[in-house]
Design a protein around this motif. Structure first.
Motif, PDB file in Angstrom:
ATOM      1  N   ASP A 117       1.240  13.194   1.471  1.00  0.00           N
ATOM      2  CA  ASP A 117       0.282  12.304   0.819  1.00  0.00           C
ATOM      3  C   ASP A 117       0.995  11.459  -0.227  1.00  0.00           C
ATOM      4  OD1 ASP A 117      -1.856  11.038  -0.315  1.00  0.00           O
ATOM      5  OD2 ASP A 117      -3.042  12.848  -0.649  1.00  0.00           O
ATOM      6  N   ARG A 119      -0.552   9.384  -2.287  1.00  0.00           N
ATOM      7  CA  ARG A 119      -1.358   9.177  -3.485  1.00  0.00           C
ATOM      8  C   ARG A 119      -0.835  10.048  -4.626  1.00  0.00           C
ATOM      9  NH1 ARG A 119      -7.487  10.272  -2.236  1.00  0.00           N
ATOM     10  NH2 ARG A 119      -6.537  12.165  -1.395  1.00  0.00           N
ATOM     11  N   ASP A 126      -2.137   7.024 -10.175  1.00  0.00           N
ATOM     12  CA  ASP A 126      -1.858   6.558  -8.812  1.00  0.00           C
ATOM     13  C   ASP A 126      -2.772   7.222  -7.786  1.00  0.00           C
ATOM     14  OD1 ASP A 126       0.462   4.871  -9.519  1.00  0.00           O
ATOM     15  OD2 ASP A 126       1.309   6.796 -10.139  1.00  0.00           O
ATOM     16  N   TRP A 127      -3.883   7.779  -8.266  1.00  0.00           N
ATOM     17  CA  TRP A 127      -4.853   8.421  -7.370  1.00  0.00           C
ATOM     18  C   TRP A 127      -5.549   7.372  -6.505  1.00  0.00           C
ATOM     19  CZ3 TRP A 127      -6.130  12.642  -5.060  1.00  0.00           C
ATOM     20  CH2 TRP A 127      -7.430  12.903  -4.662  1.00  0.00           C
ATOM     21  N   LYS A 128      -5.977   6.282  -7.146  1.00  0.00           N
ATOM     22  CA  LYS A 128      -6.629   5.178  -6.449  1.00  0.00           C
ATOM     23  C   LYS A 128      -6.188   3.870  -7.101  1.00  0.00           C
ATOM     24  CE  LYS A 128     -10.826   7.769  -5.199  1.00  0.00           C
ATOM     25  NZ  LYS A 128     -12.303   7.843  -5.353  1.00  0.00           N
ATOM     26  N   ASP A 129      -6.347   2.772  -6.359  1.00  0.00           N
ATOM     27  CA  ASP A 129      -5.899   1.479  -6.882  1.00  0.00           C
ATOM     28  C   ASP A 129      -6.599   1.106  -8.182  1.00  0.00           C
ATOM     29  OD1 ASP A 129      -4.176   1.221  -4.778  1.00  0.00           O
ATOM     30  OD2 ASP A 129      -5.453  -0.135  -3.625  1.00  0.00           O
ATOM     31  N   THR A 132      -4.981   2.811 -11.042  1.00  0.00           N
ATOM     32  CA  THR A 132      -3.703   2.194 -11.406  1.00  0.00           C
ATOM     33  C   THR A 132      -3.929   0.987 -12.297  1.00  0.00           C
ATOM     34  OG1 THR A 132      -2.735   2.909  -9.304  1.00  0.00           O
ATOM     35  CG2 THR A 132      -1.580   1.176 -10.500  1.00  0.00           C
TER      36      THR A 132
END
Length: 404
Positions: A117, A119, A126-129, A132
């Protein structure tokens, strides 16, 4: 003799603070250790490299952010352990005569070795855009607390470094052989903050009942005060450690809408009105000088403006949670009043009906403040809250008189 070789070590350190919700699927991804190369630095005319040496005042630090999108996590889980790391190795400037310049870059984790993964860890940058983007915004806003040099406020990652290099004529070197690899040499480098955060490595921030069975910040009040002063000096605020005298105004500050979560999302409108009425009727009887009552939505102000407002307060009221981070800048001897959810505790993603005194371990150990926790149910008891504030104003004013 320098040998052209790279040494890999079988151990490592954690580049960031630990969130126990990451479990053993995510936590090991923070393990890191530099590759140690025993070889000479390439000469300036080397065809493969451009070599740039940072000033000796610079300390280069890679770090993994726990969740910089939240200002509380950013200051208490990123900045505080980084400051502790500086202290451990003697790089904190105890006074303005020995300043250091930090060059920080956020470390993006490699893919999970087990799942592949790409992510980042749960709720991290950096889990989701969108996380970020939120982290990038907050890091830039709050970086002046740690970084004195404005040219380094934009914190990049090791994948997209934002350091711009100039030659002697102050021309961007990308125009002159920009295709060369850039070797950045730093006399000073630090890394590793896994156990240095405000909550350690094995508990959360006050959601679980077990969070109150141990403390990580006891006996740390002096260091936390120095951390406050370090950040304020970086912001260009002179003599942040100076005591406030009795001739200075008594200011009560309410932090409005410091959280978007349920009962913590409050305006304090009724509390402000009731306090002003109480001051009108009782101030002279209590022997208090004139008192100013202020209420702010701090997210609408710059960090420096927030710090300047709070650093003059005698009493500060806020809901607990990430938005309470501004309380870190209260002056010595001030009073901090925190509202908490009496039944907001969560464990295994389920409400427990237990109290959630968020960041209790940190806030309760700010030894230079008078800290009180007020259950949410007391918000209906306006007389009680006003009485407490008036009592605290008396105590703060009396202490200022004694100190001077």
């Amino acid at each position: 003799k320098m040998v052209n070789s790279t040494v890999h070590f079988p151990y490592g350190l954690s580049l960031g603070s630990i969130n126990i919700k990451w479990t053993m699927d995510g936590i090991p991804r923070l393990q890191w250790f530099p590759s140690v190369r025993y070889e000479p630095v390439p000469l300036p005319d080397d065809s493969d490299y451009q070599v740039y040496t940072l000033p000796s005042s610079v300390v280069m630090i890679p770090f993994h952010s726990l969740s910089a999108s939240n200002p509380g996590h950013l200051v208490w889980d990123d900045w505080l352990p980084l400051y502790t790391l500086l202290q451990m190795f003697g790089f904190d400037h105890g006074d303005a005569s020995t300043p250091v310049d930090l060059l920080l870059f956020r470390f993006v984790l490699p893919p999970s070795p087990d799942t592949g993964d790409r992510r980042g860890v749960w709720a991290g940058c950096d889990w989701k855009d969108d996380m970020t983007l939120a982290c990038t915004k907050m890091l830039k806003k709050f970086s002046p607390l740690m970084v004195r040099n404005s040219s380094a406020w934009q914190i990049g990652t090791q994948l997209e470094p934002s350091l711009t290099i100039f030659d002697d004529d102050r021309v961007d070197d990308n125009a002159h052989g920009g295709a060369k690899k850039k070797l950045i040499c730093s006399k000073n480098g630090l890394a590793g903050i896994g156990g240095l955060s405000d909550h350690g490595t094995d508990k959360s921030h006050g959601w679980k009942e077990s969070d109150y069975s141990t403390t990580y910040n006891h006996g740390r009040g002096g260091q936390l005060f120095r951390f406050r002063n370090f950040m304020m000096r970086n912001m260009g605020i002179p003599q942040p450690e100076a005591d406030i005298g009795p001739e200075e105004p008594l200011v009560v500050v309410f932090s409005q809408f410091s959280s978007s979560k349920g009962s913590r999302n409050r305006s304090f409108k009724e509390e402000v009105a009731h306090l002003k009425a109480g001051l009108y009727l009782r101030r002279e009887e209590l022997g208090l000088p004139p008192v100013t009552v202020e209420a702010y939505r701090f997210d609408r102000y710059s960090v420096k403006e927030q710090v300047e407002m709070v650093s003059k307060a005698a009493v500060y009221l806020t809901a607990c949670g990430g938005g309470a981070v501004t309380a870190s800048f209260l002056p010595k001897g001030a009073s901090l009043l925190l509202y908490y959810g009496e039944s907001g505790g969560i464990e295994n993603n389920k409400y427990t009906g237990k109290p959630a005194r968020l960041d209790w371990d940190y806030l309760n150990n700010l030894g230079y403040l008078r800290v009180h926790w007020i259950p949410d149910s007391e918000r209906r008891e306006l007389e009680h809250v006003t009485d407490l504030i008036l009592h605290e104003l008396q105590a703060v004013y009396r202490e200022r008189q004694l100190q001077h």
